[in-house]
Design a protein around this motif. Sequence first.
Motif, PDB file in Angstrom:
ATOM      1  N   ASN A 324      -4.919  -6.681   4.277  1.00  0.00           N
ATOM      2  CA  ASN A 324      -5.145  -5.261   4.544  1.00  0.00           C
ATOM      3  C   ASN A 324      -6.620  -4.945   4.356  1.00  0.00           C
ATOM      4  N   ALA A 326      -7.915  -1.966   5.228  1.00  0.00           N
ATOM      5  CA  ALA A 326      -8.088  -0.519   5.103  1.00  0.00           C
ATOM      6  C   ALA A 326      -8.588  -0.164   3.704  1.00  0.00           C
ATOM      7  N   ARG A 330      -1.417   0.228   2.432  1.00  0.00           N
ATOM      8  CA  ARG A 330      -0.765   0.358   3.722  1.00  0.00           C
ATOM      9  C   ARG A 330       0.555  -0.409   3.689  1.00  0.00           C
ATOM     10  N   ASP A 380      -0.053   4.214   6.979  1.00  0.00           N
ATOM     11  CA  ASP A 380      -0.524   4.957   5.807  1.00  0.00           C
ATOM     12  C   ASP A 380       0.537   5.985   5.445  1.00  0.00           C
TER      13      ASP A 380
END
Length: 394
Positions: A324, A326, A330, A380
């Motif tokens: 991940n 991000a 997530r 998300d």
Amino acid sequence: MTRSDMKPGPRLIIPTTAGPVVIRGVRRRPRLPASYMAIAGDFRPLALSGDYDRFVNGPLRQVAPDLPAVELSLDGDLDCGRSWELPVLIAHCLELAGLLDEATPTLVWATGMVDADLDPLPAEYHLPMKLALSEALFSEARARDERIVMVVPPPLTPAEREVVEAFARRYGAELMIAERLADVFAAFDLPLPGDAGEKLPALAGGAETGADAAEPDGRGRRLSRIPTLIALSLLAVTGSAGLAYLVFSSGLSTEPTNPGHPPERAEFAAGPVLSVDGLYAEDRAACKERIFYGRPLTTEPALQGADGLVVASRPGLCGLRFRNLADGPRALTLDPRLAGLGIPGNASLVSDTDLGAGETTIFFFSRSPQDLDAQAVLRDAASGREDRVTIRIQ
């Protein structure tokens, strides 16, 4: 499972963001090549069995140097993360001391990672969510006048700590904010390491956990003390413990991380929110052999193509590693075209797998895949935003 199905004694809870999971048994399996997790009544190892075997043969050796292979039976699945480590550490300490047969009904609720010295690690554990999902268990224990023990690493914020403390007060729980292994001992009246010549007793056979009908004087009674634990010795965690046959019976296994440190960020960006690596051996037989003995697989980052990430298809393609990228947590999901190629019998990425920022998970193939186009979705939960990444194996 109902309360009438369980015998008196401690009930150990592994809270997850999907709901609480109860540890049903800690059973020694000296004839098996590796420790594993399984659903109670099912022999098939769960996704995190490889990580659990590394835990038993790594940090846990400091308090249980002679422990053979162990079957940890649960009433639900665990397929990612490391917050099971603290409750499982507690379960092993109680099993080694013979306290899983303690007659006093007790609810034990703990979550968190531990480092190589078995000290709890602060991190984002979604404590308010896990507490809310466990509220029915606390209400039941309170109604039965059971003792309730909560053990958590230090919360990350004052607001989160206030939530945890208020929850403990509401249910009359004994709360231990554990920064060190010594705090975990203290929560159960376990003496600190002392005489180096003494250690936890080696018990014959296994012990089942659980609590049944409550006793009137259940809450407030302390679990009995145990003989002095063996003096801690700093053992290096090798991470190369044999995963044996169990990896091929499970779906996912999280990548072994550097103990005591948060997951590292990827050094490359194969996509805006998700990176994918192919995991390879010389051929399928070599793939099985490497995983069996815990030997490393060759890692090749997926290439950024015009419309997605491209993974090279070869007979020795053993699995994929997802990271991940991000900035926050997530939920990762693979579509059935890809997830259906995973090793059957357990959790798969058909359903959501929660990954914190920078965290990874590994997906092993039951057979080397041929040409395939599939999608991975990162969602998300806070905003509802979904990022879709095309993965092409060719």
